[in-house]
Scaffold this active site. Structure first.
Site, PDB file in Angstrom:
ATOM      1  N   GLU A 137       0.821  -1.230   0.000  1.00  0.00           N
ATOM      2  CA  GLU A 137       0.000   0.000   0.000  1.00  0.00           C
ATOM      3  C   GLU A 137       0.849   1.271   0.000  1.00  0.00           C
ATOM      4  O   GLU A 137       0.665   2.163   0.840  1.00  0.00           O
ATOM      5  CB  GLU A 137      -0.978  -0.014   1.189  1.00  0.00           C
ATOM      6  CG  GLU A 137      -2.000  -1.114   1.072  1.00  0.00           C
ATOM      7  CD  GLU A 137      -3.140  -1.060   2.091  1.00  0.00           C
ATOM      8  OE1 GLU A 137      -3.074  -0.266   3.051  1.00  0.00           O
ATOM      9  OE2 GLU A 137      -4.121  -1.807   1.903  1.00  0.00           O
ATOM     10  N   GLU A 167      -5.550  -8.410  -0.531  1.00  0.00           N
ATOM     11  CA  GLU A 167      -6.271  -8.133   0.724  1.00  0.00           C
ATOM     12  C   GLU A 167      -7.731  -7.902   0.367  1.00  0.00           C
ATOM     13  O   GLU A 167      -8.040  -6.955  -0.371  1.00  0.00           O
ATOM     14  CB  GLU A 167      -5.719  -6.899   1.441  1.00  0.00           C
ATOM     15  CG  GLU A 167      -4.374  -7.127   2.088  1.00  0.00           C
ATOM     16  CD  GLU A 167      -3.912  -5.945   2.942  1.00  0.00           C
ATOM     17  OE1 GLU A 167      -4.761  -5.245   3.540  1.00  0.00           O
ATOM     18  OE2 GLU A 167      -2.691  -5.731   2.982  1.00  0.00           O
TER      19      GLU A 167
HETATM   20  O1  AHR Z   1      -5.145  -6.052   6.808  1.00  0.00           O
HETATM   21  C1  AHR Z   1      -5.050  -4.947   7.646  1.00  0.00           C
HETATM   22  C2  AHR Z   1      -4.352  -3.780   6.982  1.00  0.00           C
HETATM   23  O2  AHR Z   1      -5.149  -3.285   5.952  1.00  0.00           O
HETATM   24  C3  AHR Z   1      -3.038  -4.067   6.309  1.00  0.00           C
HETATM   25  O3  AHR Z   1      -1.964  -4.003   7.188  1.00  0.00           O
HETATM   26  C4  AHR Z   1      -2.935  -2.975   5.295  1.00  0.00           C
HETATM   27  O4  AHR Z   1      -2.184  -3.374   4.170  1.00  0.00           O
HETATM   28  C5  AHR Z   1      -4.369  -2.633   4.979  1.00  0.00           C
HETATM   29  O5  AHR Z   1      -4.593  -1.275   5.039  1.00  0.00           O
END
Ligand code: AHR
Length: 498
Positions: free
Chosen positions: A172, A291
């Site tokens: 990110e 994610e």
């Molecule tokens: O999964 C939780 C968090 O969400 C992770 O650390 C990050 O990559 C995202 O913002």
């Protein structure tokens, strides 16, 4: 109400890459400490890993697990987590404002993954670090021996290389919350040079470059374009992340959020292909949705957690039945794009926004969202098939008219298995499914699994771990070449044929 589908082997979307059923363990909250690792727990194995958790992970058939972050990775020194445990430093983790003890690191996690029958998807730190730390980690993990870092690994008791194939170039990096946040230009250049060096160490690895943190980012799509301009030749995948929630308690809109996921995926594909056109490239960049999940229940309570403690209960969303329905819709969205989404990681796996929960020193149990993931991972293998769907619709503020039926199928022709995954979004009544099984004569229903509940807010807890569980009393049947089933109001359905 009736929804019609056509199931035709000609409507093949693509092969389902097993890595579509990946997950994620970050050094965050109780994911590692108290989650996968708890040496004092009665179920701990010889390395301190919880056997009860390992069993649940194996049940989910997760083929790959992303590690060690997440936001955590952008401040992580991988060297802190290798070598004798007593010498490992306790560090401030600025991402989550906790203390990291480093009692679990690269070698322990690789061994845990082996015990879980999963591969590791390793992320390198491109926040505070760069080319050197990344290339050294590839050498430490993958080089056979006879060099400084490969011999260091051997001296830590790991003779055989971990042979980690899939690597993420940071996490990110478009987000201001990220340690070492960068512009697309800055990140694109760093990712390009890091990718080159990592592949010079081990040309067999595959790389995932960071896309946007979510579709709502102000730089979305422009970020992907710039980053790919720099890295197109050097990477195989670009990442997508998304989390949804129902903070306004508007169930109709909430269950339609998978349409946003569809649009997100399609926009990223368009951007990748736009860069391909500009570069006159033959190569196609695929997607790593590394994610995805529901995340909103714990956001407020997390603000009250004292900083600088070890493994506090952060991001411990307790999932409801309605969350499981949206997770089912999101799995269908991934399968509908199986031609381009090759990796996806349910974020995360244990305790932290997770299908598996534990109590320190106590039991481990399955959250509601465990079940749609379990069914998709168990039966959604082979090739994904698009269904021609005609469904009645309902109105929502955010998405306009939304079909009650969300569905996709997978076919494994060798094993002669066809599986239809279907969600009925209707809050009032069952939806009759009327399926034309053209080209799939002779298939009979083997099982119709249903996840349903009278209470959309029902949750599984340590005291009541089975408040929401699936049953196999669905009524799906094939008659005269047509598949018919009553999909109960608000239900996740897995119809297995063979
Ligand atoms: O999964 C939780 C968090 O969400 C992770 O650390 C990050 O990559 C995202 O913002």
């Amino acid at each position: 109400k009736t929804a019609k589908i056509v199931v035709d082997p000609e409507f093949r979307i693509g092969r389902v890459d097993p890595r579509l059923y990946g997950s994620f363990i970050e050094h965050l909250g109780r994911a590692v400490y108290g989650g996968i690792y708890e040496p004092d727990h009665p179920a701990a194995d010889d390395m301190g890993f919880r056997r009860d958790v390992l069993e649940l992970v194996r049940e989910l058939r997760v083929p790959i697990v992303r590690y060690p972050g997440g936001n955590f990775v952008s401040g992580y020194n991988w060297e802190d987590g290798v070598g004798p445990k007593e010498g490992r430093p306790r560090r401030l983790d600025l991402a989550w404002r906790t203390i990291e003890t480093n009692q679990v690191g690269t070698n322990e996690f690789a061994e845990w993954a082996r015990r879980a029958d999963a591969e590791v998807m390793m992320a390198v730190n491109l926040g505070t670090r760069g080319i050197d730390a990344a290339r050294h980690l590839v050498e430490y993990c993958n080089h056979p021996g006879g060099t400084y870092y490969s011999d260091l690994r051997a001296s830590h008791g790991v003779k055989r290389p971990h042979a980690i194939k899939t690597w993420c170039l940071g996490n990110e990096m478009d987000g201001p919350w990220q340690i070492g946040h960068k512009t697309a230009e800055e990140y694109g250049r760093l990712a390009q040079e890091t990718a080159k060096a990592m592949k010079w160490v081990d040309p067999s690895i595959e790389l995932v470059v960071c896309g946007s943190s979510n579709r709502g980012m102000p730089t979305f799509a422009a970020w992907e374009e710039t980053v790919l301009e720099h890295t197109y030749e050097h990477v195989e995948y670009i990442s997508l992340h998304t989390y949804y929630g129902n903070p306004d308690n508007d169930l109709g809109t909430y269950l339609a959020k998978s349409l946003d996921m569809d649009a997100f995926i399609e926009s990223v594909i368009a951007t990748c292909d736009h860069v391909r056109a500009k570069k006159r490239a033959k190569k196609t960049i695929d997607l790593s949705f590394d994610e995805w999940n529901v995340w909103f229940h714990s956001r407020e309570s997390d603000e009250r957690i004292e900083p600088w403690s070890v493994a506090p209960p952060q991001l411990e969303d307790v999932y409801t039945f309605e969350d499981a329905l949206l997770v089912g819709c999101m799995l269908i969205s991934l399968l509908k794009h199986a031609d381009r989404v090759k990796i996806a990681c349910l974020a995360q796996l244990v305790n932290v926004i997770a299908p598996i929960m534990t109590e320190n020193g106590g039991p481990a149990w399955r959250q509601t969202i465990f079940y749609p993931f379990l069914h998709a991972s168990s039966y959604g293998r082979g090739s994904a098939l698009a269904l021609r769907i005609e469904s009645p619709r309902y109105e929502t503020k955010e998405f306009g008219a939304v079909p009650f039926l969300e569905a996709v199928a997978t076919v494994d022709e060798e094993a002669e298995r066809l599986t239809v995954f279907a969600v009925n979004r209707d809050q009032e009544e069952p939806l009759l499914l009327d399926g034309d099984l053209r080209g799939m004569e002779g298939y009979e229903v083997l099982e119709h699994l249903v996840l349903e509940s009278d209470d959309v807010k029902a949750r599984n807890t340590a005291k009541h771990p089975d408040a929401v569980t699936p049953h196999s009393r669905g009524d799906a049947a094939v008659r005269d070449g047509r598949l018919r089933a009553a999909l109960p109001r608000l239900s996740w359905n897995t119809i297995r044929l063979g």
